[in-house]
Motif scaffolding. Structure first.
Motif, PDB file in Angstrom:
ATOM      1  N   GLY A   1      24.761 -16.530  25.666  1.00 39.21           N
ATOM      2  CA  GLY A   1      23.737 -17.496  26.028  1.00 39.21           C
ATOM      3  C   GLY A   1      23.382 -17.413  27.498  1.00 39.21           C
ATOM      4  N   GLU A   2      22.586 -18.389  27.932  1.00 36.77           N
ATOM      5  CA  GLU A   2      22.098 -18.411  29.301  1.00 36.77           C
ATOM      6  C   GLU A   2      22.093 -19.843  29.820  1.00 36.77           C
ATOM      7  OE1 GLU A   2      17.690 -17.995  31.035  1.00 36.77           O
ATOM      8  OE2 GLU A   2      18.420 -16.184  30.057  1.00 36.77           O
ATOM      9  N   VAL A   3      22.490 -20.001  31.073  1.00 38.09           N
ATOM     10  CA  VAL A   3      22.467 -21.319  31.702  1.00 38.09           C
ATOM     11  C   VAL A   3      21.011 -21.714  31.928  1.00 38.09           C
ATOM     12  CG1 VAL A   3      23.120 -22.671  33.734  1.00 38.09           C
ATOM     13  CG2 VAL A   3      24.688 -20.937  32.823  1.00 38.09           C
ATOM     14  N   VAL A   4      20.641 -22.899  31.456  1.00 40.11           N
ATOM     15  CA  VAL A   4      19.281 -23.405  31.615  1.00 40.11           C
ATOM     16  C   VAL A   4      19.200 -24.286  32.854  1.00 40.11           C
ATOM     17  CG1 VAL A   4      17.488 -24.850  30.570  1.00 40.11           C
ATOM     18  CG2 VAL A   4      18.858 -23.328  29.146  1.00 40.11           C
ATOM     19  N   GLN A   5      20.210 -25.145  33.020  1.00 38.38           N
ATOM     20  CA  GLN A   5      20.215 -26.073  34.152  1.00 38.38           C
ATOM     21  C   GLN A   5      21.650 -26.351  34.544  1.00 38.38           C
ATOM     22  OE1 GLN A   5      18.727 -30.159  33.444  1.00 38.38           O
ATOM     23  NE2 GLN A   5      17.312 -29.744  35.105  1.00 38.38           N
ATOM     24  N   ARG A   6      21.874 -26.538  35.849  1.00 43.33           N
ATOM     25  CA  ARG A   6      23.214 -26.795  36.362  1.00 43.33           C
ATOM     26  C   ARG A   6      23.185 -28.051  37.222  1.00 43.33           C
ATOM     27  NH1 ARG A   6      28.221 -24.584  38.704  1.00 43.33           N
ATOM     28  NH2 ARG A   6      29.118 -26.554  39.328  1.00 43.33           N
ATOM     29  N   ALA A   7      24.192 -28.896  37.040  1.00 46.72           N
ATOM     30  CA  ALA A   7      24.404 -30.059  37.895  1.00 46.72           C
ATOM     31  C   ALA A   7      25.789 -29.875  38.527  1.00 46.72           C
ATOM     32  CB  ALA A   7      24.342 -31.341  37.063  1.00 46.72           C
ATOM     33  N   LYS A   8      26.249 -30.862  39.264  1.00 44.99           N
ATOM     34  CA  LYS A   8      27.528 -30.687  39.959  1.00 44.99           C
ATOM     35  C   LYS A   8      28.702 -30.501  38.991  1.00 44.99           C
ATOM     36  CE  LYS A   8      30.329 -32.365  43.704  1.00 44.99           C
ATOM     37  NZ  LYS A   8      30.403 -33.183  44.883  1.00 44.99           N
ATOM     38  N   TRP A   9      28.782 -31.342  37.953  1.00 45.91           N
ATOM     39  CA  TRP A   9      29.946 -31.320  37.073  1.00 45.91           C
ATOM     40  C   TRP A   9      29.658 -30.822  35.668  1.00 45.91           C
ATOM     41  CZ3 TRP A   9      33.873 -31.348  40.005  1.00 45.91           C
ATOM     42  CH2 TRP A   9      33.884 -32.106  41.171  1.00 45.91           C
ATOM     43  N   HIS A  10      28.414 -30.453  35.386  1.00 45.42           N
ATOM     44  CA  HIS A  10      28.086 -29.942  34.055  1.00 45.42           C
ATOM     45  C   HIS A  10      26.894 -29.000  34.130  1.00 45.42           C
ATOM     46  CE1 HIS A  10      25.179 -33.273  34.274  1.00 45.42           C
ATOM     47  NE2 HIS A  10      24.455 -32.546  33.438  1.00 45.42           N
ATOM     48  N   ALA A  11      26.622 -28.361  33.004  1.00 48.89           N
ATOM     49  CA  ALA A  11      25.467 -27.476  32.892  1.00 48.89           C
ATOM     50  C   ALA A  11      24.976 -27.542  31.448  1.00 48.89           C
ATOM     51  CB  ALA A  11      25.851 -26.036  33.259  1.00 48.89           C
ATOM     52  N   TRP A  12      23.787 -27.014  31.228  1.00 48.21           N
ATOM     53  CA  TRP A  12      23.221 -26.922  29.886  1.00 48.21           C
ATOM     54  C   TRP A  12      22.992 -25.450  29.589  1.00 48.21           C
ATOM     55  CZ3 TRP A  12      23.378 -31.103  26.976  1.00 48.21           C
ATOM     56  CH2 TRP A  12      23.457 -32.352  27.615  1.00 48.21           C
ATOM     57  N   ILE A  13      23.437 -25.009  28.402  1.00 42.10           N
ATOM     58  CA  ILE A  13      23.380 -23.606  28.022  1.00 42.10           C
ATOM     59  C   ILE A  13      22.551 -23.443  26.753  1.00 42.10           C
ATOM     60  CG2 ILE A  13      24.741 -21.638  27.232  1.00 42.10           C
ATOM     61  CD1 ILE A  13      27.026 -22.621  28.895  1.00 42.10           C
ATOM     62  N   LYS A  14      21.684 -22.428  26.768  1.00 43.92           N
ATOM     63  CA  LYS A  14      20.876 -22.100  25.596  1.00 43.92           C
ATOM     64  C   LYS A  14      21.476 -20.857  24.947  1.00 43.92           C
ATOM     65  CE  LYS A  14      17.009 -19.763  25.913  1.00 43.92           C
ATOM     66  NZ  LYS A  14      15.648 -19.353  26.240  1.00 43.92           N
ATOM     67  N   PRO A  15      21.875 -20.944  23.667  1.00 44.91           N
ATOM     68  CA  PRO A  15      22.370 -19.747  22.989  1.00 44.91           C
ATOM     69  C   PRO A  15      21.259 -18.700  22.906  1.00 44.91           C
ATOM     70  CG  PRO A  15      22.820 -21.725  21.697  1.00 44.91           C
ATOM     71  CD  PRO A  15      21.907 -22.121  22.808  1.00 44.91           C
ATOM     72  N   LYS A  16      21.613 -17.421  23.093  1.00 43.13           N
ATOM     73  CA  LYS A  16      20.626 -16.344  23.020  1.00 43.13           C
ATOM     74  C   LYS A  16      20.004 -16.315  21.622  1.00 43.13           C
ATOM     75  CE  LYS A  16      21.239 -12.405  25.280  1.00 43.13           C
ATOM     76  NZ  LYS A  16      21.825 -11.101  25.646  1.00 43.13           N
ATOM     77  N   ASP A  17      20.849 -16.494  20.603  1.00 40.70           N
ATOM     78  CA  ASP A  17      20.392 -16.526  19.216  1.00 40.70           C
ATOM     79  C   ASP A  17      20.702 -17.911  18.642  1.00 40.70           C
ATOM     80  OD1 ASP A  17      19.836 -16.211  16.545  1.00 40.70           O
ATOM     81  OD2 ASP A  17      21.431 -14.759  16.162  1.00 40.70           O
ATOM     82  N   PRO A  18      19.669 -18.731  18.385  1.00 40.69           N
ATOM     83  CA  PRO A  18      19.910 -20.079  17.843  1.00 40.69           C
ATOM     84  C   PRO A  18      20.703 -20.061  16.534  1.00 40.69           C
ATOM     85  CG  PRO A  18      17.608 -19.834  18.503  1.00 40.69           C
ATOM     86  CD  PRO A  18      18.248 -18.474  18.601  1.00 40.69           C
ATOM     87  N   GLU A  19      20.635 -18.954  15.806  1.00 36.18           N
ATOM     88  CA  GLU A  19      21.377 -18.839  14.544  1.00 36.18           C
ATOM     89  C   GLU A  19      22.887 -18.716  14.776  1.00 36.18           C
ATOM     90  OE1 GLU A  19      19.941 -19.055  11.409  1.00 36.18           O
ATOM     91  OE2 GLU A  19      18.194 -19.622  12.615  1.00 36.18           O
ATOM     92  N   SER A  20      23.304 -18.458  16.028  1.00 29.28           N
ATOM     93  CA  SER A  20      24.732 -18.335  16.327  1.00 29.28           C
ATOM     94  C   SER A  20      25.426 -19.697  16.336  1.00 29.28           C
ATOM     95  CB  SER A  20      24.948 -17.621  17.666  1.00 29.28           C
ATOM     96  OG  SER A  20      24.383 -18.370  18.723  1.00 29.28           O
ATOM     97  N   VAL A  21      24.635 -20.778  16.335  1.00 31.04           N
ATOM     98  CA  VAL A  21      25.218 -22.121  16.243  1.00 31.04           C
ATOM     99  C   VAL A  21      25.547 -22.354  14.764  1.00 31.04           C
ATOM    100  CG1 VAL A  21      24.822 -24.598  16.554  1.00 31.04           C
ATOM    101  CG2 VAL A  21      23.864 -22.954  18.196  1.00 31.04           C
TER     102      VAL A  21
END
Length: 156
Positions: free
Chosen positions: A47-67
């Protein structure tokens, strides 16, 4: 406005750094247990980091089907909830429509891995009583050429 001066912070000793690291690890382990975390992927997901904050981040899986199917409804619910909370003209994760996973900085497994938007990562997916997230996060980048000689060749 007036100048704000940052208070001098003394350099920490290696022992103090290790004590803080240990306390953070224990605090995170307690939170994981309280939130009922269950890892739902066997292998690593890219996946890829979409947004980062001090204590957390949001990650988008490269392939949504991998969820995994079991996690998708909860992931959708979590993303919908965060999008609904975004106010004051602000949008969740810069307005991205894709489903994203939560990442607590304490879930980064690779020491010295610095996350920023666009960073490629590999991770396992978990579910807990708060939603769906990423854990055991490592860099998604291949090793630098000079760190991994190919076909027995030596690095220059």
């Amino acid at each position: 406005g007036k100048w704000k001066f940052v208070r001098y912070r003394p350099e920490l000793t290696p022992e103090e750094i290790e004590a803080r690291r240990q306390a953070n690890t224990e605090r995170h382990a307690k939170r994981v247990e309280e939130e009922g975390r269950q890892i739902v992927t066997a292998g690593l997901v890219e996946g890829e980091v979409v947004q980062r904050a001090k204590w957390h981040a949001w990650i988008k899986p490269k392939d949504p089907e991998s969820v995994p199917d079991v996690a998708r409804p909860k992931l959708q619910e979590m993303n919908d909830s965060f999008r609904a909370k975004a106010t004051d003209g602000r949008s969740f994760c810069g307005g991205i429509e894709d489903l994203v996973l939560y990442l607590a900085v304490a879930d980064i497994a690779e020491e010295k891995l610095i996350l920023s938007a666009g960073t490629s990562v590999k991770f396992k997916i978990y579910m807990d009583n708060k939603g769906v997230g990423a854990c055991e996060v490592i860099s998604g980048e291949p090793l630098p050429v000079d760190a991994a000689p190919i076909d027995g060749a030596t690095a220059l």
